[in-house]
Write a protein that holds these residues in place. Sequence first.
Motif, mmCIF file in Angstrom:
data_model
loop_
_atom_site.group_PDB
_atom_site.id
_atom_site.type_symbol
_atom_site.label_atom_id
_atom_site.label_comp_id
_atom_site.label_asym_id
_atom_site.label_seq_id
_atom_site.Cartn_x
_atom_site.Cartn_y
_atom_site.Cartn_z
ATOM 1 N N GLN A 181 0.833 -1.209 0.000
ATOM 2 C CA GLN A 181 0.000 0.000 0.000
ATOM 3 C C GLN A 181 0.870 1.263 0.000
ATOM 4 O O GLN A 181 0.569 2.240 -0.705
ATOM 5 C CB GLN A 181 -0.898 0.013 1.233
ATOM 6 N N MET A 182 1.943 1.258 0.791
ATOM 7 C CA MET A 182 2.803 2.428 0.872
ATOM 8 C C MET A 182 3.502 2.693 -0.458
ATOM 9 O O MET A 182 3.670 3.847 -0.875
ATOM 10 C CB MET A 182 3.829 2.232 1.995
ATOM 11 N N ASP A 183 3.906 1.635 -1.141
ATOM 12 C CA ASP A 183 4.582 1.781 -2.434
ATOM 13 C C ASP A 183 3.700 2.532 -3.420
ATOM 14 O O ASP A 183 4.156 3.444 -4.138
ATOM 15 C CB ASP A 183 4.934 0.397 -2.975
ATOM 16 N N SER A 184 2.413 2.196 -3.443
ATOM 17 C CA SER A 184 1.495 2.844 -4.375
ATOM 18 C C SER A 184 1.383 4.343 -4.084
ATOM 19 O O SER A 184 1.418 5.168 -5.014
ATOM 20 C CB SER A 184 0.119 2.178 -4.262
ATOM 21 N N ILE A 185 1.282 4.712 -2.798
ATOM 22 C CA ILE A 185 1.141 6.134 -2.452
ATOM 23 C C ILE A 185 2.451 6.878 -2.716
ATOM 24 O O ILE A 185 2.445 8.016 -3.198
ATOM 25 C CB ILE A 185 0.710 6.287 -0.983
ATOM 26 N N LEU A 186 3.572 6.252 -2.391
ATOM 27 C CA LEU A 186 4.861 6.901 -2.629
ATOM 28 C C LEU A 186 5.042 7.243 -4.112
ATOM 29 O O LEU A 186 5.518 8.338 -4.464
ATOM 30 C CB LEU A 186 5.998 5.998 -2.137
ATOM 31 N N LYS A 187 4.652 6.331 -4.962
ATOM 32 C CA LYS A 187 4.734 6.611 -6.405
ATOM 33 C C LYS A 187 3.802 7.762 -6.782
ATOM 34 O O LYS A 187 4.149 8.627 -7.585
ATOM 35 C CB LYS A 187 4.377 5.359 -7.198
ATOM 36 N N GLN A 188 2.627 7.786 -6.160
ATOM 37 C CA GLN A 188 1.650 8.842 -6.434
ATOM 38 C C GLN A 188 2.189 10.231 -6.082
ATOM 39 O O GLN A 188 1.902 11.213 -6.781
ATOM 40 C CB GLN A 188 0.377 8.549 -5.630
ATOM 41 N N VAL A 189 3.003 10.311 -4.991
ATOM 42 C CA VAL A 189 3.503 11.625 -4.559
ATOM 43 C C VAL A 189 4.918 11.897 -5.072
ATOM 44 O O VAL A 189 5.570 12.843 -4.629
ATOM 45 C CB VAL A 189 3.451 11.757 -3.021
ATOM 46 N N GLY A 190 5.389 11.054 -5.996
ATOM 47 C CA GLY A 190 6.631 11.361 -6.692
ATOM 48 C C GLY A 190 7.874 10.652 -6.209
ATOM 49 O O GLY A 190 8.967 10.911 -6.714
ATOM 50 N N TYR A 191 7.733 9.724 -5.259
ATOM 51 C CA TYR A 191 8.894 8.961 -4.782
ATOM 52 C C TYR A 191 8.853 7.588 -5.444
ATOM 53 O O TYR A 191 8.107 6.699 -5.028
ATOM 54 C CB TYR A 191 8.859 8.832 -3.255
ATOM 55 N N THR A 192 9.667 7.423 -6.487
ATOM 56 C CA THR A 192 9.563 6.225 -7.328
ATOM 57 C C THR A 192 10.784 5.323 -7.256
ATOM 58 O O THR A 192 10.707 4.164 -7.670
ATOM 59 C CB THR A 192 9.342 6.635 -8.794
ATOM 60 N N GLN A 193 11.903 5.808 -6.761
ATOM 61 C CA GLN A 193 13.147 5.051 -6.811
ATOM 62 C C GLN A 193 13.527 4.520 -5.427
ATOM 63 O O GLN A 193 13.446 5.254 -4.444
ATOM 64 C CB GLN A 193 14.289 5.932 -7.344
ATOM 65 N N GLY A 194 13.949 3.257 -5.377
ATOM 66 C CA GLY A 194 14.428 2.664 -4.136
ATOM 67 C C GLY A 194 13.358 1.862 -3.424
ATOM 68 O O GLY A 194 12.198 1.778 -3.847
ATOM 69 N N THR A 195 13.749 1.234 -2.331
ATOM 70 C CA THR A 195 12.816 0.446 -1.534
ATOM 71 C C THR A 195 11.841 1.380 -0.818
ATOM 72 O O THR A 195 12.049 2.597 -0.755
ATOM 73 C CB THR A 195 13.559 -0.392 -0.488
ATOM 74 N N VAL A 196 10.796 0.796 -0.250
ATOM 75 C CA VAL A 196 9.856 1.597 0.544
ATOM 76 C C VAL A 196 10.590 2.278 1.690
ATOM 77 O O VAL A 196 10.388 3.466 1.962
ATOM 78 C CB VAL A 196 8.708 0.709 1.071
ATOM 79 N N GLY A 197 11.468 1.540 2.351
ATOM 80 C CA GLY A 197 12.219 2.116 3.461
ATOM 81 C C GLY A 197 13.086 3.287 3.028
ATOM 82 O O GLY A 197 13.117 4.328 3.700
ATOM 83 N N GLU A 198 13.774 3.137 1.897
ATOM 84 C CA GLU A 198 14.634 4.213 1.397
ATOM 85 C C GLU A 198 13.809 5.442 1.016
ATOM 86 O O GLU A 198 14.200 6.587 1.291
ATOM 87 C CB GLU A 198 15.434 3.706 0.199
ATOM 88 N N ARG A 199 12.646 5.221 0.410
ATOM 89 C CA ARG A 199 11.811 6.358 0.014
ATOM 90 C C ARG A 199 11.188 7.048 1.232
ATOM 91 O O ARG A 199 11.034 8.273 1.235
ATOM 92 C CB ARG A 199 10.735 5.887 -0.968
ATOM 93 N N MET A 200 10.840 6.287 2.261
ATOM 94 C CA MET A 200 10.320 6.910 3.477
ATOM 95 C C MET A 200 11.408 7.710 4.188
ATOM 96 O O MET A 200 11.123 8.761 4.786
ATOM 97 C CB MET A 200 9.736 5.855 4.410
ATOM 98 N N GLN A 201 12.650 7.247 4.140
ATOM 99 C CA GLN A 201 13.750 8.033 4.708
ATOM 100 C C GLN A 201 13.914 9.353 3.951
ATOM 101 O O GLN A 201 14.158 10.414 4.553
ATOM 102 C CB GLN A 201 15.043 7.231 4.642
ATOM 103 N N ALA A 202 13.791 9.279 2.626
ATOM 104 C CA ALA A 202 13.896 10.503 1.822
ATOM 105 C C ALA A 202 12.755 11.465 2.152
ATOM 106 O O ALA A 202 12.956 12.684 2.271
ATOM 107 C CB ALA A 202 13.888 10.149 0.335
ATOM 108 N N LEU A 203 11.561 10.935 2.320
ATOM 109 C CA LEU A 203 10.411 11.759 2.679
ATOM 110 C C LEU A 203 10.644 12.469 4.014
ATOM 111 O O LEU A 203 10.323 13.644 4.183
ATOM 112 C CB LEU A 203 9.165 10.880 2.764
ATOM 113 N N ALA A 204 11.241 11.745 4.974
ATOM 114 C CA ALA A 204 11.466 12.307 6.313
ATOM 115 C C ALA A 204 12.440 13.480 6.292
ATOM 116 O O ALA A 204 12.431 14.312 7.204
ATOM 117 C CB ALA A 204 11.980 11.221 7.253
#
Length: 606
Positions: free
Chosen positions: A316-339
């Motif tokens: 579920q998180m992967d789908s939302i991350l792609k929606q808000v522009g975070y497309t590269q890396g694992t879910v964990g890596e993209r959540m770190q970038a978001l933080a």
Amino acid sequence: MPFLSACARTVGAAPLAPPPTVAPPPATTDATAKALLDSVAENLLRLSPESATGLGIDTGARAPLRYQLGDRSAQGQQRLASVLAADFNRAEALDASALSYPVRTSIEVVRSAYKTALEGLAFPYGDVAVGGWRNTPYVVIQNVGAWLDTPQLLENDQPIETAADAEAYLSRLSSFAKQLDGELGRLQSARAMGLVPPSFLLDKALPPLRQSAAKARTGGTLVQTLVEKTKAKGIAGDWEARARAIAANEVAPALERQAAELELERASATDQAGMWARPMGDEYYRWALKASTTTTMSPDEIHQMGIDQLKGLHGQMDSILKQVGYTQGTVGERMQALAKDPKYKFSEGDKGRAEIVAFINERLAWINSQLPRAFNTLVHPNMEVKRMSPEQEPGAPAAYGGAGSIDGKIPGRFWINLRTTDLHSKYSLGDLTMHESIPGHIWQGEYTHNEPLIRQMLAFNAYSEGWALYAEQLADELGAYDGNPVARLGYLQSIAFRAVRLVVDTGLHAKRWTRQQGVDYFVNVNGSNPLEVASEVDRYCAWPGQACGYKVGHTTINQLREQAKAALGPRYDLKAFDDAVVLGGNVPMDVLRLNIADYIARTKSA
């Protein structure tokens, strides 16, 4: 089988004649059972007088309890075990077949809580929560011990309205030193049998413990609290001088003795994080999991549950991350970038602390307006948002919360850790607020005020924390994150965080993970805040099994909701289901299943 009892048989003797027929005893009535429940509650209150103050019932015949503290010595533990065993046997002997459903439920709750506690007290070390959430093998560590609990009681809950109340405060302040020394004896006994906490926990505990001792030498908040409260009420007396003498001459030396003992332990400590490395560690951890989850799930089953649920949540998180522009890396890596995005950060320092409190209050106002959509029976919790003490913050989680006293004089409190504003983000703090306060812990706790006294004293980790996760889910279902996909990511990350706990807690204690493995799993797999998860992992090391109650309880509540939907079809109603969960009180998972089965049967027959 009764606890603390034995029977003998004669081998090889002649068969005995059958006993004469005796009429069975009359069935137990509700009145008889309620009297037993009241008696059990009073016995437990005498062992834990702090509970009487927290509940706001240390008045009238119970007023002497306001002067007392619980005995944390080895003798106190023995007394606790003896009283629990006697009261368990009384509850077991009761014929509950003719009781009304609510009274029978209360009897079952006592039986379950006391049986589990007695199993824990059979270990020769540690603290056992009687119907509570914090079991620990270590009597004193960074987040455990009277050095934390008693100052919090005195500073926040101890009422001071009269001179007698001030005397009660001084009595407890003096008893504090005895309480600390009781713990000291148990610390020394545990060290003698080879039970020493991990070195990194001792390193975290020693500085604030020494700081507490230094503050007590000069008075500190223990004295300041009494002075300020007596002055505010116009209560004349030499309160400051007397409190300073007790704090400097009794409390400070006792705290210093504990610090000296922990320094001895530090000399022999290792960095091995889990219970597997301690005496009887595997057995202790199996019991701790049972106490935390109120199930018989094995470490392997819980570990795999965490892995499986995390996979679904990350989808579920992967789908939302792609929606808000975070497309590269694992879910964990993209959540770190978001933080790291500044727009989701609070300001530094006191300005940011004020922003955090304002944010919490705005979210509370919103959720309060939505709750009639989720419950038929509403409560109106009296609560406040409060910062943790500086001594507590280094070893504490990001926040915690609980209901206030029965009489409303002590409010429910949402305790927020503000040692640094980087602990919190604008996309995660709303969800944390729902968990700790409304409709989470504080909200659920308000329903217990209608339960028998013993039910207000007994709580089950899987229910308490499972409900708080379900509260997060309710907020999402009520629209908390509509139009704000990043905030919904914060919610999903929070639920995933609890799935990770299943993996990390069992990893540390059963699979021989290191502390760093636990931290890395959180950060790399879930993208969690490194500042937060370091304290989290340390907490799991100090409270084995506790972190597993959250997701097990949450999963059980959702399973029961799906069962209710399937069984009731169009007659299913969310508000009626939620009422059934909270109005049945805080219960172990097997009793919760019975409560929901009763709700389904009542709905079908209505």
